[in-house]
Design a protein around this motif. Structure first.
Motif, PDB file in Angstrom:
ATOM      1  N   PRO A  37      75.287   7.314   6.406  1.00  0.00           N
ATOM      2  CA  PRO A  37      76.467   7.950   7.016  1.00  0.00           C
ATOM      3  C   PRO A  37      76.334   8.003   8.523  1.00  0.00           C
ATOM      4  O   PRO A  37      75.807   8.960   9.077  1.00  0.00           O
ATOM      5  N   LEU A  38      76.768   6.950   9.176  1.00  0.00           N
ATOM      6  CA  LEU A  38      76.785   6.952  10.629  1.00  0.00           C
ATOM      7  C   LEU A  38      77.987   6.140  11.086  1.00  0.00           C
ATOM      8  O   LEU A  38      78.582   5.417  10.292  1.00  0.00           O
ATOM      9  N   VAL A  39      78.340   6.318  12.338  1.00  0.00           N
ATOM     10  CA  VAL A  39      79.438   5.535  12.889  1.00  0.00           C
ATOM     11  C   VAL A  39      78.922   4.807  14.114  1.00  0.00           C
ATOM     12  O   VAL A  39      78.494   5.446  15.082  1.00  0.00           O
ATOM     13  N   ALA A  40      78.921   3.489  14.055  1.00  0.00           N
ATOM     14  CA  ALA A  40      78.549   2.678  15.221  1.00  0.00           C
ATOM     15  C   ALA A  40      79.816   2.016  15.721  1.00  0.00           C
ATOM     16  O   ALA A  40      80.535   1.392  14.949  1.00  0.00           O
ATOM     17  N   PHE A  41      80.093   2.165  16.993  1.00  0.00           N
ATOM     18  CA  PHE A  41      81.364   1.665  17.510  1.00  0.00           C
ATOM     19  C   PHE A  41      81.186   1.085  18.903  1.00  0.00           C
ATOM     20  O   PHE A  41      80.279   1.459  19.636  1.00  0.00           O
ATOM     21  N   SER A  42      82.044   0.168  19.247  1.00  0.00           N
ATOM     22  CA  SER A  42      82.018  -0.403  20.594  1.00  0.00           C
ATOM     23  C   SER A  42      83.445  -0.496  21.099  1.00  0.00           C
ATOM     24  O   SER A  42      84.412  -0.434  20.326  1.00  0.00           O
ATOM     25  N   LEU A  43      83.568  -0.618  22.426  1.00  0.00           N
ATOM     26  CA  LEU A  43      84.890  -0.670  23.035  1.00  0.00           C
ATOM     27  C   LEU A  43      85.551  -2.000  22.731  1.00  0.00           C
ATOM     28  O   LEU A  43      84.914  -3.046  22.755  1.00  0.00           O
ATOM     29  N   LYS A  44      86.849  -1.957  22.447  1.00  0.00           N
ATOM     30  CA  LYS A  44      87.573  -3.215  22.231  1.00  0.00           C
ATOM     31  C   LYS A  44      87.588  -4.002  23.528  1.00  0.00           C
ATOM     32  O   LYS A  44      87.440  -5.217  23.545  1.00  0.00           O
ATOM     33  N   ASP A  45      87.772  -3.280  24.629  1.00  0.00           N
ATOM     34  CA  ASP A  45      87.829  -3.962  25.915  1.00  0.00           C
ATOM     35  C   ASP A  45      86.827  -3.296  26.845  1.00  0.00           C
ATOM     36  O   ASP A  45      87.043  -2.192  27.326  1.00  0.00           O
TER      37      ASP A  45
END
Lengths: 499, 496
Positions: free
Chosen positions: B374-382
Motif C-alpha cells: 500500500p503505497l503511492v508512487a507518482f511523478s509529474l506529468k509535465d
C-alpha cells in the motif's frame, strides 16, 4: 423504558484480564491465531510467561550491560521508532554516531590531526564489527596479492584458541582459514611467539584479544607487535594486527593508560569494542575503528551524500533502531573520563573482594589475573568428588546464575566458573555471593559424590583390562576422564558455546 | 553555634538544568571530556539536540514501523536489558522466537507436518536475513559443483535492477557476481523471462522481490518459477529461487491469499521478511525461513544444546536486545489473522484515498499499481518547468518528508515521489497531504522555472543550426541538470 444489556460474552474488554477467556485457552505455537486478542490480555500473557526467564542482573556470566540510568531509559524509549539508517531524516542521530566514533578513536589513540574525522562505524555488536574488520583485511590482502600476481584463494587468519565464537563464524562464512594457537595449562591466552610462527604469506591478519572471554586476561599486544614487525622486515609480507577489544577497550584506557595495546602500536590497523559491555549500554551496540583511510578499502564502502557532507557507510545491517547509539553518546558525555574511571575502579575493587573471599575458603584456584577485565574465574582445587558444574547448579537455587565452562584445546580438562563484575554488581552483592558459595560447598561436602561412583566403576574395569596387568593412571588422565564423564552427563542438557 | 555553609560553585546538582553551566559550554565532539556531568543535564542536552531530527511518523518514505501500542512499549522497555543470545538464561524469550519462526513459516505455507518445527531464524533486519539466505545458496551451490568436479569460483546471482541496496552489499562482501535484469520505461520490476535467460550454471539463485522498493509492485514469482522449472528440466542445473518479501511478506497472505508466491511454488527455497515493516514492529527485526533442512547446509550452523533440545543458530550478529522479538510475538498474538487483515485493508483504502486525490489534480502520473504494497508512487506529468525534487523540498515546509527518487537503469529519466501508507497514516492525514500537495503545486506555478534557463543556451550550438531535441532527450537533460543542482545539496544513492 430502558432495556439494560448484560455484558455479552463477546464484550471482551469488560472482563478483567485474568478472568477473561484468554487465560484459559492456550495460544497456538505454530500458527497465527484466527482472531485478535485485547491488548491488555496480550500484554499480561506475555509478561507472565516472561517471568520464567532468568533475571538479567543476576546473570553473572555475562559481560553485557544490564542497568542504565532512568534518564537514559527515557531517551531510549523516545527514539525507539527512529530507523537509524534514514540519515537524511535523522541528521542529529547520525551526527551523534559520528561523534561517538571520533571519541572512541581518540580513546584508542588513533593517529588523527586536530579535528580530523576518524574512520569507523557503529554496529550491532562486536560480531558485526569483527566481520567488517576481517572483510577489510581480506580485501586489502587480495588486492595486494593480485597486484603481485600471486594466488589469493587461500586466505587465513591467526588467532588464539580462546577466541570468541564470532571469529569462527567469520572464518566459516567468509571463507578464511582459521589458524589457532593452542592453549596450554596455566597459559590461557594466545602466545605471541607461537602466533608469529604460524604467520605465512596467506595470513590476512593476526587477531589479538584484549580481555579474553574465558578469564579476562589481556593478551600482550605489544610483544606481538614487536615480534611481527621483525618478521615483516624479514619476509616483506606486511602482516597487520587486529585487536578484539570487545571487553577491554573500555577498561584499559581508564585503568591501565600506560599499557600499549592500541593504535600506538604501528601494526594495529583496526580495533573493535562492544559498547554493550564496558561501554555501559544495553545489548545491541558495538564499534569498529580503523587506523586510517588506507586500512578500509574504498570498494567496500557505499557512499551516501548528505547535504554536501560525504557519509560513507559500511555495515552488514541496514535498518535498525537508534536507541543504543543515542545511549552510547549519553554515557560518553554523562560520565566523561572520570566517570568511566570511577566505575572501572569500583568494578576492580569488587572483583578483589570476591576473589579474596574465594581464596579464604581455601578450596579454589583463581584462574583469572588481577590485571585485565574485572572478573573472577575460579576452579576447585579438588574436583574429584564434586566439581564446578555441580557448584553452578547448586548456586542456581540461591538465585545466582554462574555457568561453568571447560577451557578449549589443549586445556580441556580445566573447568572454570566465571563471575563478571559489571557496574551494577555492588560490594554487598559480592559479599553475599561469597557467603552463598560457602553454603554451597558445605552442602556438597555433605553429599556423596554423584558421579565418582560412575568413574570408579569404569576405572576398575579399565584398570584391569590392559593385558591383565593393573595400569595406573596419571593424575591428568584421571582428571580428564572425570571431566569427560561429567561433560557427557551435562552436554545433553547444557550450552556448548561460550559467550 | 551552627555554621551555615553556602552553596559552592561545584555543587552542580543544585542549579536547574537550564541555568547550569552545561547549557553554556559546548560539548566536545572529538574527545571524551575529562569530567562527568549530572544526568539531568546530559538527558536534557541530548534531548534538545534531538528535537532537530525529523519526526519519524511524518517520514512518509519509510516502510519501517513508527508506532506501537503502549502495552507493547512496556514489554519492550522491560526486556531491553536482556541479551537475546543468552539462550540458557532466557529460555522463554528463546521460545518466543521459535514460535514466531513457526508462525511465519506456516503463514508462508512451508511444507511442514503437523507439529514439525520450521527452519528459520530471527535477524536484525532483512539485510542480515538476505545475507544468511545468500550464504546458504552459495554454500549449497559450491558443494554441488565440488561433487560434480566443476569449478566453483565464480558464483553469480540474478536479480532485477530494482533490488534494494543490501543485495549489492551481499554480492560485494561475499564475492558473488550480481547479474541485474535492467528495467525499462513503464516496467519497473524484474522481467521473469529475461531473468530466466540470464541464468547460467554458476547462478546460485534467482532473487525475486515481493514488494519492490520503488513502486511497491509484486514481481510475478509464479511465472518465474514456471519458466525456471522448464529451464532446469533442460539444463539439470536445479537453480532455486529466493523471494525477498521484506515488505510483501506480511501483506500478501492477508490481502491476496490466492496469490502464489511462497513455498507453494516448488523452486522457492527461502524467504525473508522484515518484521519491522508490515510485521508492525519497531526497527530492528527481520525473519528468514528455509523450505526445509536440506536448504540450509549443516556446516553453516553452530549448534547449541539447550536442555536436551537442539538449538541451531545461524546469524551474523551475536549479542543483541530481545525487545523486538518479544514485540513481534506480541503483534502476532495480539492481532491474529483478522487483526493483520484489518490493518492491511485500512492501509489499502487510505492509499486509494491518496491516489484519487492526486489523480484529481490532473498533474500526476501514478507509477505504483493498485495491487502490491500500500503505497503511492507518482511523478509529474509535465516536469519541464518544475520537477519532483522541488515538490519534495516544498512539502517539507508543511512538515511532510516525501523524498524523490530516480529510477535505476534503464529508466533513469523517471523521477518519482513515494508515499508509503503505514498503519499510523490515517485517512485524515491522507486527505491533509492531498491538500498540502495542491498548495505546493499552486505555489510552484507562480515561480519561474530554475532549470529551463540553462537549457535554452544549449539549443543553438550544434554547427550553428537549431537542433530540435526529442521529448525524451529534453526530459533526460532536465532531470540531469536538476540532479546536478540538487546533488550538491542532497543525494541519496541507496533507495531504502
Amino acid at each position: 423504558m430502558v432495556l439494560s444489556k448484560t455484558a455479552s460474552e463477546s464484550d471482551v474488554s469488560v472482563h478483567s484480564t485474568f478472568a477473561s477467556r484468554y487465560v484459559r485457552t492456550s495460544f497456538p505455537r505454530f500458527k497465527m491465531p484466527e482472531n485478535s486478542t485485547p491488548k491488555e490480555a496480550a500484554y499480561q500473557i506475555i509478561n507472565d510467561e516472561l517471568m520464567l526467564d532468568g533475571n538479567p542482573r543476576l546473570n553473572l556470566a555475562s559481560f553485557v550491560t544490564t542497568w542504565m540510568e532512568p534518564e537514559c531509559d527515557k531517551l531510549m524509549m523516545a527514539s525507539i521508532n527512529k530507523n537509524y539508517v534514514d540519515m537524511d531524516e535523522y541528521p542529529v542521530t547520525t551526527e551523534l554516531q559520528n561523534r561517538c566514533v571520533n571519541m572512541i578513536a581518540h580513546l584508542f589513540n588513533a593517529p588523527l590531526e586536530e579535528s580530523e574525522t576518524a574512520v569507523g562505524v557503529g554496529t550491532v555488536g562486536s560480531s558485526e564489527a569483527i566481520m567488517l574488520a576481517g572483510l577489510a583485511f581480506k580485501r586489502r590482502w587480495q588486492n595486494r596479492r593480485r597486484a603481485e600476481g600471486k594466488p589469493c584463494d587461500k586466505p587465513n587468519i591467526v588467532t588464539g584458541a580462546n577466541v570468541q565464537v564470532c571469529w569462527e563464524k567469520f572464518a566459516n562464512y567468509f571463507e578464511v582459514e582459521l589458524k589457532e594457537v593452542k592453549l596450554s595449562e596455566g597459559y590461557y591466552v594466545m602466545d605471541p611467539v607461537q602466533a608469529v610462527e604460524l604467520v605465512d604469506e596467506n595470513t590476512i591478519c593476526v587477531a589479538a584479544i584484549l580481555g579474553s572471554t574465558l578469564n579476562g586476561e589481556f593478551e600482550d599486544v605489544k610483544l606481538l607487535n614487536d615480534l611481527l614487525m621483525e618478521k615483516n622486515k624479514q619476509t616483506g609480507w606486511d602482516t597487520p594486527i587486529h585487536v578484539d577489544a570487545a571487553s577491554g577497550g573500555f577498561i584499559a584506557p581508564f585503568l591501565y593508560p600506560e599499557l600499549e595495546w592500541d593504535f600506538r602500536l604501528p601494526l594495529v590497523k583496526s580495533i573493535n569494542v562492544s559498547g554493550h559491555k564496558y561501554g555501559l549500554v544495553y545489548a545491541g551496540i558495538g564499534w569498529v575503528v580503523w587506523r586510517s583511510k588506507e586500512d578500509l578499502p574504498e570498494e567496500l564502502i557505499f557512499h551516501i551524500n548528505y547535504l554536501g557532507a560525504d557519509q560513507p557507510t559500511f555495515t552488514l545491517n541496514f535498518s535498525k533502531g537508534s536507541s543504543q547509539v543515542i545511549a552510547q553518546y549519553y554515557q560518553l558525555i554523562r560520565l566523561g573520563f572520570e566517570g568511566y574511571r570511577n566505575i572501572m575502579e569500583n568494578c576492580q575493587e569488587n572483583a578483589m573482594v570476591l576473589k579474596e573471599g574465594l581464596v579464604k575458603t581455601g578450596r579454589f584456584n583463581i584462574v583469572s589475573k588481577d590485571n585485565g577485565v574485572p572478573l573472577v574465574a575460579f576452579s576447585l582445587k579438588d574436583n574429584s568428588r564434586h566439581n564446578e558444574f555441580e557448584i553452578s547448579d547448586t548456586l542456581k537455587r540461591f538465585g545466582w546464575i554462574v555457568p561453568a565452562y571447560t577451557m578449549p584445546a589443549n586445556a580441556q580438562h580445566i573447568t572454570v566458573l566465571r563471575v563478571v563484575i559489571r557496574e551494577d554488581f555492588s560490594r554487598t552483592l559480592a559479599e553475599r555471593l561469597v557467603l552463598d558459595i560457602i553454603k554451597v560447598i558445605n552442602y556438597l561436602d555433605a553429599l556423596p559424590s554423584s558421579f565418582s561412583a560412575k568413574v570408579k566403576n569404569t576405572d576398575e574395569l579399565e584398570v584391569k583390562v590392559k593385558n591383565g596387568t593393573v595400569v595406573k593412571k596419571t593424575d591428568i588422565e584421571t582428571q580428564r576422564e572425570i571431566t569427560d564423564v561429567w561433560k557427557k552427563f551435562v552436554m545433553a542438557r547444557k550450552a556448548k558455546v561460550i559467550c | 553555634m551552627v555554621l551555615s555553609t553556602t552553596f559552592l560553585e561545584s555543587e552542580s546538582s543544585i542549579r536547574s538544568t537550564f541555568g547550569s553551566r552545561y547549557a553554556v559550554t559546548s560539548l566536545p565532539r572529538f574527545k571524551i571530556s575529562e569530567n562527568s556531568i549530572p544526568k539531568e543535564a546530559a538527558y536534557q542536552i541530548i534531548k534538545d539536540e534531538l528535537m532537530l531530527d525529523g519526526n519519524p511518523r511524518l517520514n512518509l518514505a519509510s516502510f519501517v514501523t513508527t508506532w506501537m501500542e503502549p502495552e507493547c512499549d512496556k514489554l519492550i522497555m522491560d526486556s531491553i536489558n536482556k541479551n537475546y543470545v543468552d539462550m540458557d538464561e532466557y529460555p522463554v524469550t528463546t521460545e518466543l522466537q521459535n514460535r514466531c519462526v513457526n508462525i511465519i513459516a506456516n503463514m508462508f505455507n512451508a511444507p511442514l507436518e503437523e507439529g514439525e518445527t520450521a527452519v528459520g531464524v530471527g535477524t536484525v533486519g532483512s539485510s542480515e536475513a538476505i545475507m544468511l539466505a545468500g550464504l546458504a545458496f552459495k554454500r549449497n551451490w559450491q558443494n554441488k559443483m565440488k561433487a560434480l568436479g566443476k569449478p566453483h569460483d565464480k558464483p553469480n546471482i540474478v536479480t532485477g535492477a530494482n533490488v534494494q541496496v543490501c543485495w549489492e552489499k551481499f554480492a560485494r562482501y561475499f564475492e558473488v557476481e550480481l547479474k541485474e535484469v535492467k528495467l525499462r520505461d513503464g516496467y519497473y520490476v524484474m522481467d521473469p523471462e529475461k531473468a530466466a535467460e540470464m541464468v547460467d550454471e554458476n547462478t546460485i539463485c534467482v532473487a525475486a522481490i515481493l514488494g519492490s522498493t520503488l513502486n511497491g509492485e509484486f514481481e510475478d514469482v509464479k511465472r518465474l518459477n514456471d519458466l525456471l522449472v522448464k529451464k532446469n528440466a533442460e539444463t539439470g542445473w536445479e537453480t532455486p529461487i529466493h523471494v525477498d518479501a521484506a515488505s510483501g511478506g506480511f501483506i500478501a497472505p492477508f490481502l491476496y491469499p490466492e496469490l502464489e508466491w511462497d513455498f507453494r511454488l516448488p523452486l522457492v527455497k527461502s524467504i525473508n521478511v522484515s518484521g519491522h515493516k508490515y510485521g508492525l514492529v519497531y526497527a530492528g527485526i527481520g525473519w528468514v525461513i528455509w523450505r526445509n533442512k536440506v536448504d540450509l547446509p549443516e556446516e553453516l550452523i553452530f549448534h547449541i544444546n539447550y536442555l536436551g533440545s537442539d538449538q541451531p543458530t545461524f546469524t551474523l550478529n551475536f549479542s543483541k536486545g530481545s525487545s523486538q522479538v518479544i514485540a513481534q510475538y506480541y503483534q502476532l498474538i495480539r492481532l491474529g489473522y483478522e487483526g493483520y487483515k484489518n490493518i492491511m485493508e485500512n492501509c489499502q483504502e487510505n492509499a486509494m484515498v491518496l491516489k484519487k486525490g492526486l489523480e484529481k489534480t490532473g498533474k500526476f502520473d501514478i507509477i505504483s499499481k493498485d495491487i502490491g504494497v500500500p503505497l503511492v508512487a507518482f511523478s509529474l506529468k509535465d516536469n519541464s518547468l518544475h520537477n519532483e525534487f522541488e515538490v519534495s523540498d516544498m512539502l517539507r515546509r508543511y512538515g511532510w518528508i516525501v523524498p524523490a527518487y530516480t529510477m535505476p537503469p534503464d529508466a533513469q529519466h523517471i523521477t518519482v515521489l513515494r508515499v508509503v501508507i503505514r498503519e499510523d497514516f490515517s485517512r485524515t492525514l491522507a486527505e491533509r497531504l492531498v491538500t498540502n500537495i495542491e498548495q505546493v503545486l499552486e505555489e510552484l506555478d507562480t515561480l519561474p522555472s530554475k532549470v529551463t534557463q540553462k537549457l535554452t543556451t544549449e539549443e543553438n550550438v550544434d554547427n550553428g543550426k537549431l537542433v530540435k531535441k526529442t521529448a525524451l532527450e529534453v526530459q533526460r537533460e532536465i532531470t540531469t541538470a536538476w540532479k546536478k543542482l540538487v546533488a550538491d545539496k542532497k543525494k541519496t544513492k541507496g533507495v531504502c
